[in-house]
Motif scaffolding. Structure first.
Motif, PDB file in Angstrom:
ATOM      1  N   ARG A  25      21.818 103.469  -9.616  1.00 60.70           N
ATOM      2  CA  ARG A  25      22.965 103.380  -8.719  1.00 60.70           C
ATOM      3  C   ARG A  25      23.866 102.184  -9.008  1.00 60.70           C
ATOM      4  O   ARG A  25      25.069 102.233  -8.771  1.00 60.70           O
ATOM      5  CB  ARG A  25      22.497 103.301  -7.267  1.00 60.70           C
ATOM      6  N   TYR A  26      23.273 101.101  -9.528  1.00 60.52           N
ATOM      7  CA  TYR A  26      24.014  99.847  -9.634  1.00 60.52           C
ATOM      8  C   TYR A  26      24.193  99.397 -11.083  1.00 60.52           C
ATOM      9  O   TYR A  26      23.312  99.596 -11.915  1.00 60.52           O
ATOM     10  CB  TYR A  26      23.264  98.735  -8.866  1.00 60.52           C
ATOM     11  N   ARG A  27      25.345  98.810 -11.350  1.00 56.60           N
ATOM     12  CA  ARG A  27      25.514  98.093 -12.611  1.00 56.60           C
ATOM     13  C   ARG A  27      24.498  96.962 -12.618  1.00 56.60           C
ATOM     14  O   ARG A  27      24.408  96.160 -11.691  1.00 56.60           O
ATOM     15  CB  ARG A  27      26.943  97.527 -12.682  1.00 56.60           C
ATOM     16  N   THR A  28      23.712  96.881 -13.674  1.00 60.46           N
ATOM     17  CA  THR A  28      22.588  95.952 -13.704  1.00 60.46           C
ATOM     18  C   THR A  28      22.580  95.166 -15.009  1.00 60.46           C
ATOM     19  O   THR A  28      22.595  95.752 -16.099  1.00 60.46           O
ATOM     20  CB  THR A  28      21.250  96.705 -13.554  1.00 60.46           C
ATOM     21  N   LEU A  29      22.563  93.846 -14.903  1.00 62.35           N
ATOM     22  CA  LEU A  29      22.422  92.968 -16.052  1.00 62.35           C
ATOM     23  C   LEU A  29      21.030  92.345 -16.011  1.00 62.35           C
ATOM     24  O   LEU A  29      20.678  91.665 -15.045  1.00 62.35           O
ATOM     25  CB  LEU A  29      23.461  91.845 -16.030  1.00 62.35           C
ATOM     26  N   ASP A  30      20.230  92.590 -17.035  1.00 61.03           N
ATOM     27  CA  ASP A  30      18.946  91.917 -17.181  1.00 61.03           C
ATOM     28  C   ASP A  30      19.064  90.988 -18.386  1.00 61.03           C
ATOM     29  O   ASP A  30      19.530  91.391 -19.440  1.00 61.03           O
ATOM     30  CB  ASP A  30      17.803  92.919 -17.347  1.00 61.03           C
ATOM     31  N   LEU A  31      18.680  89.748 -18.230  1.00 57.55           N
ATOM     32  CA  LEU A  31      19.009  88.739 -19.233  1.00 57.55           C
ATOM     33  C   LEU A  31      17.795  87.918 -19.635  1.00 57.55           C
ATOM     34  O   LEU A  31      16.792  87.872 -18.928  1.00 57.55           O
ATOM     35  CB  LEU A  31      20.114  87.823 -18.689  1.00 57.55           C
ATOM     36  N   ASP A  32      17.915  87.281 -20.803  1.00 57.04           N
ATOM     37  CA  ASP A  32      16.938  86.299 -21.254  1.00 57.04           C
ATOM     38  C   ASP A  32      17.551  84.914 -21.088  1.00 57.04           C
ATOM     39  O   ASP A  32      18.626  84.626 -21.637  1.00 57.04           O
ATOM     40  CB  ASP A  32      16.583  86.513 -22.730  1.00 57.04           C
ATOM     41  N   LEU A  33      16.891  84.055 -20.338  1.00 57.60           N
ATOM     42  CA  LEU A  33      17.358  82.684 -20.184  1.00 57.60           C
ATOM     43  C   LEU A  33      17.266  81.936 -21.510  1.00 57.60           C
ATOM     44  O   LEU A  33      16.485  82.320 -22.395  1.00 57.60           O
ATOM     45  CB  LEU A  33      16.523  81.968 -19.120  1.00 57.60           C
ATOM     46  N   PRO A  34      18.023  80.867 -21.693  1.00 59.87           N
ATOM     47  CA  PRO A  34      17.938  80.084 -22.937  1.00 59.87           C
ATOM     48  C   PRO A  34      16.495  79.683 -23.259  1.00 59.87           C
ATOM     49  O   PRO A  34      15.731  79.293 -22.372  1.00 59.87           O
ATOM     50  CB  PRO A  34      18.795  78.851 -22.632  1.00 59.87           C
ATOM     51  N   GLY A  35      16.149  79.819 -24.528  1.00 62.12           N
ATOM     52  CA  GLY A  35      14.798  79.479 -24.965  1.00 62.12           C
ATOM     53  C   GLY A  35      13.777  80.559 -24.736  1.00 62.12           C
ATOM     54  O   GLY A  35      12.602  80.390 -25.071  1.00 62.12           O
ATOM     55  N   HIS A  36      14.192  81.695 -24.196  1.00 63.70           N
ATOM     56  CA  HIS A  36      13.292  82.801 -23.879  1.00 63.70           C
ATOM     57  C   HIS A  36      13.808  84.094 -24.520  1.00 63.70           C
ATOM     58  O   HIS A  36      15.029  84.305 -24.596  1.00 63.70           O
ATOM     59  CB  HIS A  36      13.199  83.015 -22.369  1.00 63.70           C
ATOM     60  N   GLY A  37      12.892  84.958 -24.906  1.00 65.87           N
ATOM     61  CA  GLY A  37      13.285  86.269 -25.402  1.00 65.87           C
ATOM     62  C   GLY A  37      14.297  86.191 -26.526  1.00 65.87           C
ATOM     63  O   GLY A  37      14.075  85.524 -27.546  1.00 65.87           O
ATOM     64  N   GLU A  38      15.445  86.852 -26.335  1.00 64.23           N
ATOM     65  CA  GLU A  38      16.478  86.926 -27.370  1.00 64.23           C
ATOM     66  C   GLU A  38      17.537  85.836 -27.249  1.00 64.23           C
ATOM     67  O   GLU A  38      18.551  85.889 -27.952  1.00 64.23           O
ATOM     68  CB  GLU A  38      17.143  88.305 -27.312  1.00 64.23           C
ATOM     69  N   SER A  39      17.318  84.860 -26.372  1.00 60.72           N
ATOM     70  CA  SER A  39      18.305  83.790 -26.173  1.00 60.72           C
ATOM     71  C   SER A  39      17.764  82.474 -26.734  1.00 60.72           C
ATOM     72  O   SER A  39      16.804  81.914 -26.192  1.00 60.72           O
ATOM     73  CB  SER A  39      18.614  83.613 -24.678  1.00 60.72           C
ATOM     74  N   PRO A  40      18.359  81.966 -27.814  1.00 65.14           N
ATOM     75  CA  PRO A  40      17.860  80.711 -28.393  1.00 65.14           C
ATOM     76  C   PRO A  40      18.089  79.525 -27.465  1.00 65.14           C
ATOM     77  O   PRO A  40      19.020  79.510 -26.661  1.00 65.14           O
ATOM     78  CB  PRO A  40      18.674  80.570 -29.680  1.00 65.14           C
ATOM     79  N   ALA A  41      17.235  78.528 -27.603  1.00 67.27           N
ATOM     80  CA  ALA A  41      17.346  77.328 -26.766  1.00 67.27           C
ATOM     81  C   ALA A  41      18.647  76.582 -27.017  1.00 67.27           C
ATOM     82  O   ALA A  41      19.167  75.916 -26.110  1.00 67.27           O
ATOM     83  CB  ALA A  41      16.151  76.414 -27.024  1.00 67.27           C
ATOM     84  N   ASP A  42      19.191  76.694 -28.235  1.00 66.97           N
ATOM     85  CA  ASP A  42      20.398  75.927 -28.548  1.00 66.97           C
ATOM     86  C   ASP A  42      21.665  76.516 -27.919  1.00 66.97           C
ATOM     87  O   ASP A  42      22.770  76.020 -28.163  1.00 66.97           O
ATOM     88  CB  ASP A  42      20.576  75.725 -30.052  1.00 66.97           C
ATOM     89  N   LEU A  43      21.512  77.562 -27.110  1.00 69.37           N
ATOM     90  CA  LEU A  43      22.646  77.966 -26.271  1.00 69.37           C
ATOM     91  C   LEU A  43      22.996  76.857 -25.283  1.00 69.37           C
ATOM     92  O   LEU A  43      24.124  76.793 -24.781  1.00 69.37           O
ATOM     93  CB  LEU A  43      22.313  79.247 -25.507  1.00 69.37           C
ATOM     94  N   LEU A  44      22.017  75.994 -24.996  1.00 72.39           N
ATOM     95  CA  LEU A  44      22.258  74.839 -24.140  1.00 72.39           C
ATOM     96  C   LEU A  44      22.653  73.648 -25.001  1.00 72.39           C
ATOM     97  O   LEU A  44      22.047  73.399 -26.047  1.00 72.39           O
ATOM     98  CB  LEU A  44      21.000  74.486 -23.336  1.00 72.39           C
ATOM     99  N   THR A  45      23.635  72.894 -24.554  1.00 76.97           N
ATOM    100  CA  THR A  45      24.045  71.702 -25.285  1.00 76.97           C
ATOM    101  C   THR A  45      23.347  70.446 -24.776  1.00 76.97           C
ATOM    102  O   THR A  45      23.468  69.378 -25.378  1.00 76.97           O
ATOM    103  CB  THR A  45      25.570  71.513 -25.181  1.00 76.97           C
TER     104      THR A  45
END
Length: 263
Positions: free
Chosen positions: A43-63
């Motif tokens: 029913r809803y538009r849904t965004l499921d995400l990986d936080l920085p350093g987890h899953g598909e999100s590298p830690a260096d997304l954070l400065t």
């Protein structure tokens, strides 16, 4: 911060009454929403995400250092890029609930509800810790990691202490995700969780907050301290990973909370 978080985007691209943003916990990943995502995205538009350093999100997304606030900034950036308008409900597990509150602080005109899955009540047991107290709480994990040299294995053993229905928890999946977490990053982030000021954050967050929590963690002290600020929904016979331990109970609860807002 540069770049967007790794994420999934599902559900109706138009006509969704709200967008649901799913934020996982410490050392976890967006894969852990596998029971909730199908029901919500119908029913809803849904965004499921990986936080920085987890899953598909590298830690260096954070400065800078991995703090609850910095993680919230990364979620807000994803929201603005993928869903720039319309109301948002943020659902967070554990650390993800703290991040959800900080997202609501940053986006008070957009976030209409925060739903915590054994996050705020669990963190409220500790509340804000000074450096010495935080070190004491981290000591068993640090010592176990020092003995075995495998941060993922040490993290899973620590998390095992918060689980009731172990036979229903995908431990291999959890172990793989924990093992992918850089040890220094993981420890720094855990310190940040312990130093996060939950009471101050809730004071400056105007939106409704509902905590669906393991009944065993819901002490009279927590009820007295937070019961007037947070809607408390205890679930019996589950532990910290209640959305994985009892999805047949937790998923309808979350869906009903969102449905009530969307009517």
């Amino acid at each position: 911060m540069s770049g967007l978080l790794g994420h999934g985007d599902s559900g109706p691209p138009a006509g969704s009454p709200v967008t649901v943003v799913l934020v996982h916990g410490w050392s976890c990943s967006r894969r852990q929403w596998k029971h909730q995502l199908p029901a919500l995205s119908r029913r809803y538009r849904t965004l499921d995400l990986d936080l920085p350093g987890h899953g598909e999100s590298p830690a260096d997304l954070l400065t800078g250092p991995p703090t609850v606030g910095a993680l919230a900034d990364s979620v807000v950036a994803l929201m603005k890029a993928r869903v720039p308008s319309g109301p948002v409900v943020v659902v967070g597990h554990s650390l993800g609930a703290a991040v959800a509150v900080e997202v609501a602080r940053r986006e008070p005109g957009r976030v209409v509800h925060v739903i915590s899955l054994d996050g705020l009540v669990h963190l409220g047991v500790y509340e804000k810790q000074d450096e010495a107290a935080a070190a004491g709480l981290l000591a068993p994990l640090v010592e176990d990691f020092g003995r075995c040299g495998d941060f993922g294995a040490a993290a899973v053993r620590m998390l095992d202490g918060f689980v009731v229905a172990r036979d229903r928890l995908p431990r291999d999946e959890l172990a793989a995700t924990c093992s992918a977490l850089d040890a220094r990053f993981g420890l720094d982030l855990y310190r940040s969780i312990l130093s996060w000021d939950m009471r101050e954050a809730l004071t400056h967050t105007a939106v409704p907050v509902t905590a669906v929590c393991a009944a065993a963690t819901l002490s009279p002290w927590v009820r007295r301290r937070y019961g007037t600020r947070i809607g408390l929904v205890p679930v019996p016979d589950v532990g910290h990973f209640l959305h994985l331990e009892a999805p047949e109970v937790v998923t309808p609860l979350v869906r009903e909370l969102i449905d009530t807002l969307a009517r």
